[in-house]
Motif scaffolding. Structure first.
Motif, PDB file in Angstrom:
ATOM      1  N   LYS A 385       9.867   0.910   2.169  1.00 24.04           N
ATOM      2  CA  LYS A 385       8.645   1.717   1.782  1.00 24.04           C
ATOM      3  C   LYS A 385       7.598   1.530   2.409  1.00 24.04           C
ATOM      4  CE  LYS A 385      10.683   2.491  -2.801  1.00 24.04           C
ATOM      5  NZ  LYS A 385      10.787   2.473  -4.221  1.00 24.04           N
ATOM      6  N   TRP A 386       7.365   0.088   2.801  1.00 20.81           N
ATOM      7  CA  TRP A 386       6.109  -0.171   3.680  1.00 20.81           C
ATOM      8  C   TRP A 386       6.669  -0.940   4.974  1.00 20.81           C
ATOM      9  CZ3 TRP A 386       5.999  -0.350  -1.671  1.00 20.81           C
ATOM     10  CH2 TRP A 386       5.120   0.449  -2.130  1.00 20.81           C
ATOM     11  N   PRO A 387       7.125  -0.381   6.001  1.00 23.98           N
ATOM     12  CA  PRO A 387       7.623  -1.261   7.084  1.00 23.98           C
ATOM     13  C   PRO A 387       6.473  -1.964   7.716  1.00 23.98           C
ATOM     14  CG  PRO A 387       8.161   1.134   7.283  1.00 23.98           C
ATOM     15  CD  PRO A 387       7.079   1.091   6.161  1.00 23.98           C
ATOM     16  N   LEU A 388       6.698  -3.249   8.553  1.00 23.63           N
ATOM     17  CA  LEU A 388       5.637  -4.080   8.949  1.00 23.63           C
ATOM     18  C   LEU A 388       4.567  -3.626   9.306  1.00 23.63           C
ATOM     19  CD1 LEU A 388       8.300  -6.579  10.328  1.00 23.63           C
ATOM     20  CD2 LEU A 388       7.303  -6.744   8.119  1.00 23.63           C
ATOM     21  N   ASP A 389       4.351  -2.427  10.218  1.00 23.91           N
ATOM     22  CA  ASP A 389       3.244  -2.147  10.630  1.00 23.91           C
ATOM     23  C   ASP A 389       2.386  -1.162   9.639  1.00 23.91           C
ATOM     24  OD1 ASP A 389       5.080  -0.135  10.644  1.00 23.91           O
ATOM     25  OD2 ASP A 389       4.417   0.904  12.413  1.00 23.91           O
ATOM     26  N   THR A 390       2.666  -1.154   8.330  1.00 23.26           N
ATOM     27  CA  THR A 390       2.126  -0.157   7.487  1.00 23.26           C
ATOM     28  C   THR A 390       0.892  -0.683   6.489  1.00 23.26           C
ATOM     29  OG1 THR A 390       3.767  -0.322   6.004  1.00 23.26           O
ATOM     30  CG2 THR A 390       3.753   1.633   7.553  1.00 23.26           C
ATOM     31  N   ILE A 391       1.356  -1.975   6.337  1.00 22.80           N
ATOM     32  CA  ILE A 391       0.199  -3.021   5.409  1.00 22.80           C
ATOM     33  C   ILE A 391       0.040  -4.274   5.879  1.00 22.80           C
ATOM     34  CG2 ILE A 391       0.612  -1.556   3.219  1.00 22.80           C
ATOM     35  CD1 ILE A 391       2.470  -3.616   2.460  1.00 22.80           C
ATOM     36  N   ARG A 392      -0.895  -4.810   5.542  1.00 24.32           N
ATOM     37  CA  ARG A 392      -1.084  -6.253   6.182  1.00 24.32           C
ATOM     38  C   ARG A 392      -0.342  -7.416   5.030  1.00 24.32           C
ATOM     39  NH1 ARG A 392      -4.794 -10.095   8.481  1.00 24.32           N
ATOM     40  NH2 ARG A 392      -5.349 -11.453   6.809  1.00 24.32           N
ATOM     41  N   ARG A 393       0.632  -8.163   5.503  1.00 23.68           N
ATOM     42  CA  ARG A 393       1.305  -9.019   4.689  1.00 23.68           C
ATOM     43  C   ARG A 393       0.761 -10.537   4.953  1.00 23.68           C
ATOM     44  NH1 ARG A 393       4.968  -4.801   5.431  1.00 23.68           N
ATOM     45  NH2 ARG A 393       6.671  -5.017   4.066  1.00 23.68           N
ATOM     46  N   ASP A 452      -1.573   4.417 -13.394  1.00 21.63           N
ATOM     47  CA  ASP A 452      -2.279   3.011 -13.716  1.00 21.63           C
ATOM     48  C   ASP A 452      -1.430   2.101 -13.300  1.00 21.63           C
ATOM     49  OD1 ASP A 452      -4.143   4.609 -14.775  1.00 21.63           O
ATOM     50  OD2 ASP A 452      -4.277   3.701 -16.444  1.00 21.63           O
ATOM     51  N   GLN A 453      -0.029   2.197 -13.125  1.00 19.56           N
ATOM     52  CA  GLN A 453       0.781   1.109 -13.182  1.00 19.56           C
ATOM     53  C   GLN A 453       0.750   0.444 -11.506  1.00 19.56           C
ATOM     54  OE1 GLN A 453       4.804   1.257 -15.136  1.00 19.56           O
ATOM     55  NE2 GLN A 453       3.868   3.332 -15.170  1.00 19.56           N
ATOM     56  N   PHE A 454       0.255   1.346 -10.748  1.00 24.01           N
ATOM     57  CA  PHE A 454       0.268   1.109  -9.189  1.00 24.01           C
ATOM     58  C   PHE A 454      -1.274   0.660  -8.843  1.00 24.01           C
ATOM     59  CE2 PHE A 454       0.273   1.484  -4.643  1.00 24.01           C
ATOM     60  CZ  PHE A 454       1.802   1.102  -4.350  1.00 24.01           C
ATOM     61  N   SER A 455      -1.582  -0.708  -8.498  1.00 31.11           N
ATOM     62  CA  SER A 455      -2.706  -1.149  -8.704  1.00 31.11           C
ATOM     63  C   SER A 455      -3.262  -1.302  -7.093  1.00 31.11           C
ATOM     64  CB  SER A 455      -3.267  -1.965  -9.651  1.00 31.11           C
ATOM     65  OG  SER A 455      -2.251  -3.217  -9.475  1.00 31.11           O
ATOM     66  N   MET A 456      -2.034  -1.536  -6.428  1.00 32.59           N
ATOM     67  CA  MET A 456      -2.521  -2.394  -5.104  1.00 32.59           C
ATOM     68  C   MET A 456      -3.065  -1.089  -4.079  1.00 32.59           C
ATOM     69  SD  MET A 456      -1.602  -5.356  -5.139  1.00 32.59           S
ATOM     70  CE  MET A 456      -1.838  -5.737  -3.299  1.00 32.59           C
ATOM     71  N   PRO A 457      -4.132  -1.750  -3.120  1.00 30.91           N
ATOM     72  CA  PRO A 457      -4.779  -0.729  -2.243  1.00 30.91           C
ATOM     73  C   PRO A 457      -3.627  -0.493  -1.032  1.00 30.91           C
ATOM     74  CG  PRO A 457      -5.659  -3.045  -1.974  1.00 30.91           C
ATOM     75  CD  PRO A 457      -4.495  -3.036  -3.164  1.00 30.91           C
ATOM     76  N   TRP A 458      -2.638   0.183  -1.137  1.00 33.46           N
ATOM     77  CA  TRP A 458      -1.810   0.315  -0.152  1.00 33.46           C
ATOM     78  C   TRP A 458      -1.595   1.821   0.079  1.00 33.46           C
ATOM     79  CZ3 TRP A 458       3.087  -2.740  -2.339  1.00 33.46           C
ATOM     80  CH2 TRP A 458       2.844  -4.115  -2.418  1.00 33.46           C
ATOM     81  N   PRO A 459      -1.296   2.364   1.070  1.00 33.56           N
ATOM     82  CA  PRO A 459      -0.700   3.687   1.419  1.00 33.56           C
ATOM     83  C   PRO A 459       0.405   4.005   0.645  1.00 33.56           C
ATOM     84  CG  PRO A 459       0.079   2.577   3.314  1.00 33.56           C
ATOM     85  CD  PRO A 459      -0.719   1.522   2.445  1.00 33.56           C
ATOM     86  N   LYS A 460       0.672   5.490   0.624  1.00 35.28           N
ATOM     87  CA  LYS A 460       1.838   5.919  -0.291  1.00 35.28           C
ATOM     88  C   LYS A 460       2.906   5.416   0.581  1.00 35.28           C
ATOM     89  CE  LYS A 460       3.064  10.468  -2.063  1.00 35.28           C
ATOM     90  NZ  LYS A 460       2.439  11.812  -2.054  1.00 35.28           N
ATOM     91  N   PRO A 461       4.106   5.154  -0.393  1.00 42.12           N
ATOM     92  CA  PRO A 461       5.252   4.529   0.221  1.00 42.12           C
ATOM     93  C   PRO A 461       5.951   5.697   0.828  1.00 42.12           C
ATOM     94  CG  PRO A 461       5.224   4.847  -2.354  1.00 42.12           C
ATOM     95  CD  PRO A 461       4.034   4.855  -1.976  1.00 42.12           C
ATOM     96  N   ARG A 462       6.866   5.270   2.095  1.00 43.79           N
ATOM     97  CA  ARG A 462       7.682   6.181   2.507  1.00 43.79           C
ATOM     98  C   ARG A 462       8.621   6.664   1.907  1.00 43.79           C
ATOM     99  NH1 ARG A 462       7.745   4.076   8.842  1.00 43.79           N
ATOM    100  NH2 ARG A 462       5.447   4.091   9.230  1.00 43.79           N
ATOM    101  N   GLY A 463       8.756   7.848   2.073  1.00 48.46           N
ATOM    102  CA  GLY A 463      10.065   8.721   1.246  1.00 48.46           C
ATOM    103  C   GLY A 463       9.617   9.197  -0.027  1.00 48.46           C
ATOM    104  N   TYR A 464       8.139   9.295  -0.486  1.00 52.36           N
ATOM    105  CA  TYR A 464       7.790   9.743  -1.689  1.00 52.36           C
ATOM    106  C   TYR A 464       6.412  10.694  -1.446  1.00 52.36           C
ATOM    107  CZ  TYR A 464      10.608   6.194  -3.921  1.00 52.36           C
ATOM    108  OH  TYR A 464      11.769   5.460  -4.305  1.00 52.36           O
TER     109      TYR A 464
END
Lengths: 464, 126
Positions: A385-393, A452-464
């Motif tokens: 849903k979030w490949p390595l280049d999409t969010i900072r780990r 409200d259950q999704f609180s992380m500042p991430w982009p939309k997951p892939r495939g959704y």
């Protein structure tokens, strides 16, 4: 930020206190798990013999290495409180999150029950040795859980400071026993040559021993439950967890070596307090007293940490409305999840009263095992849903998907291990989680807010 | 997507849900334990007039048993009790189906709920 929420009243924002450092995280993790060296691990000897238990200890160590690798990547990225529960909410979905929260609660509550049971059994055994044969264990079970629940009710700082001191003392008692049995003089006190036998059940016994091999390490992942109360999570959680795992590896090695060199495997495989019994056969009163204190302290520290972790998971689910909102309240003065603490007391006391240590432990192991089965699924979905280049780990674990595949394979082997000898209990546990899941999916979830259950500042997951 | 507003649960509903969960713990987990339906599948071999030799214990083992306060008579049951690892294929298949089915249900139903969460949080564009 937590919500003091009672039906019909205006919500009032109260947060948990951020007061904990790395030593508290170490004490929380090791405090819960160290009791596994004083009791429980030895049931793996009963299932596969002493050598089978040692092989299980190593192989299950590999399982926990995979757990640590996967958890490090996901926990360092999902910076929300709640540990694996928060991860499941963000990566797989609400029903999985509900189950993961419940795994944590049940694993810790059953471990707490086992701890209290051991306190009662040990006191009864010592009373028997002193000539008082009919000591009832129940009052000590209730007293142990009640006092620790009160400590947890009053505040997390005092609770985990107590844990730090008594965990360190319990660990010291293992070291004292190791020195006391003079391992540099094999054959004098330690009798490995005469006591170690071949595998009594062959290799199937080694696989069967995986079930209780989990007990060497179960609960170390609970350190991330304290994320919301740690002063500096990025520093304290990795330091506390890593030093905790190192402590456990040392303690597990010492424990197996001492116990298998002093006790026949048939005795060791069913003993309630194997390290205390090992001290007893040395004939040294000093060692016996040290191990009595060590066993009691480890059981108390473990039960203390379990009350802390189980109540925080239950509290988190109440706050998110996965459970009745009433449980999501923080005490206005002590800033603790007091209702969750109180609610879980009768469950722990009831299971401790059964006196069936191996079976209470098995319920805890199975809940932990279900949680470990969730982890590889979680890891695969996270990378998809979030490949390595999409969010900072915070951390990227190497060799993906190998650790996830190994973890899943070892989980399957451990289910099979539990089926060997404890199959009915495995099905009872599954029945519990299946009915609870149906209750959540078709009844409880309607009270839960969606976005409200999704609180992380991430982009939309892939495939959704 | 319009924001979902969950209904408010009253006190009675919260009490009912809490009691339901307690009952679930006691019916599915506690009752099988106290009724003896679970536990180690073991068999015990009877040894008439047991001695340490007859129980397969060498001299050192016998000494350690005695340190622990056992005689051959009191230790016999502990020594001769063994797990029975005979595999019942039907039971194994049923157990496997239950565990796999449980996880398949969790993942599929979670995904359905997750799509609602993502749609409300990010907006629906597919």
């Amino acid at each position: 930020m937590a919500t003091e929420a009672v039906a019909g009243q205006a919500p009032q924002r109260i947060s948990l206190l951020r007061v904990l450092g790395p030593a508290h995280v170490w004490a929380l993790g090791v405090g819960i798990v160290l009791v596994g060296e004083f009791m429980g691990w030895n049931f793996s000897v009963g299932k596969g013999g002493a050598m089978g238990s040692l092989i299980a200890c190593w192989i299950i160590g590999l399982l926990y290495t995979c757990v640590a690798m996967i958890d490090s990547e996901v926990t360092s990225t999902v910076a929300a409180a709640g540990g694996q529960y928060a991860q499941a909410k963000h990566i797989i979905g609400p029903l999985m999150a509900f189950n993961v929260g419940l795994y944590l609660v049940m694993a810790y509550t059953m471990l707490e029950a086992a701890d209290a049971l051991v306190v009662g059994d040990l006191l009864a055994a010592v009373a028997g040795e002193l000539g008082h044969d009919s000591l009832h264990t129940e009052p000590f079970v209730v007293l142990t859980i009640a006092v620790l629940a009160w400590l947890n009710y009053r505040g997390v700082f005092a609770t985990l400071t107590v844990n730090f001191v008594i965990t360190a003392a319990a660990f010291l008692s293992i070291v004292i026993l190791f020195v006391g049995v003079q391992p540099w003089k094999p054959g004098e006190m330690l009798q490995h040559r005469e006591l170690l036998t071949d595998l009594p059940y062959g290799w199937i016994g080694v696989i069967a021993a995986f079930q209780f091999g989990i007990w060497y390490y179960l609960g170390i992942e609970g350190t991330c439950q304290a994320a919301e109360e740690v002063r500096s999570p990025a520093r304290s959680l990795p330091y506390g967890t890593m030093s905790g795992i190192i402590t456990l590896l040392i303690a597990a090695s010492l424990t197996w070596y001492i116990a298998s060199g002093l006790l026949p495997w048939e005795y060791l495989g069913q003993a309630a307090t194997p390290l205390y019994d090992a001290a007893r056969v040395t004939g040294s009163t000093y060692l016996q007293v040290f191990l009595f204190v060590g066993t009691i302290f480890s059981a108390i520290a473990s039960a203390n940490g379990c009350i802390n972790d189980a109540s925080r998971s239950w509290f988190s689910m109440g706050r998110d409305r996965y459970m009745p909102l009433w449980f999501g309240a923080v005490h206005p003065r002590y800033r603790t999840p007091y209702r969750a603490i109180l609610f879980l007391i009768p469950i722990a006391v009831s299971f401790a009263f059964t006196g069936l240590l191996d079976q209470v432990i098995t319920f805890s192991i199975l809940s932990g095992l279900l949680g470990y089965t969730f982890m590889p699924i979680n890891m695969w979905m996270f990378r998809k849903k979030w490949p390595l280049d999409t969010i900072r780990r915070g951390y990227v674990h190497p060799f993906h998907p190998l650790p996830a595949a190994v973890l899943l394979a070892l989980c399957v082997a451990t289910y099979f291990a539990t089926f060997l000898g404890y199959g009915a209990q495995l099905l009872a546990m599954m029945a519990f989680y299946i009915v609870a899941s149906l209750w959540f999916a078709f009844h409880r979830y309607k009270y839960v807010r969606r976005g409200d259950q999704f609180s992380m500042p991430w982009p939309k997951p892939r495939g959704y | 997507m319009a924001k979902y507003s969950p209904p408010k649960q009253g006190k009675a509903g919260q009490v009912f849900d809490s009691l339901f969960l307690l009952a679930l713990v006691y019916i599915t987990l506690f009752a099988p334990l106290v009724l003896g339906l679970t536990g180690g599948g073991t068999t015990t071999q009877t040894v008439d007039q047991p001695t340490w030799e007859a129980l397969g214990q060498n001299e050192v083992m016998a000494k350690q048993w005695e340190h622990l306060g056992y005689t051959p008579e009191t230790a016999a049951e502990l020594i001769t009790t063994r797990f029975d690892y005979t595999i019942n294929p039907v039971a194994l298949i049923v157990t496997a189906i239950v565990i796999i089915g449980y996880f398949v249900f969790l993942i599929r139903f979670s995904d359905k709920e997750y799509r609602q969460v993502i749609a409300e949080r990010f907006g629906k564009d597919k």
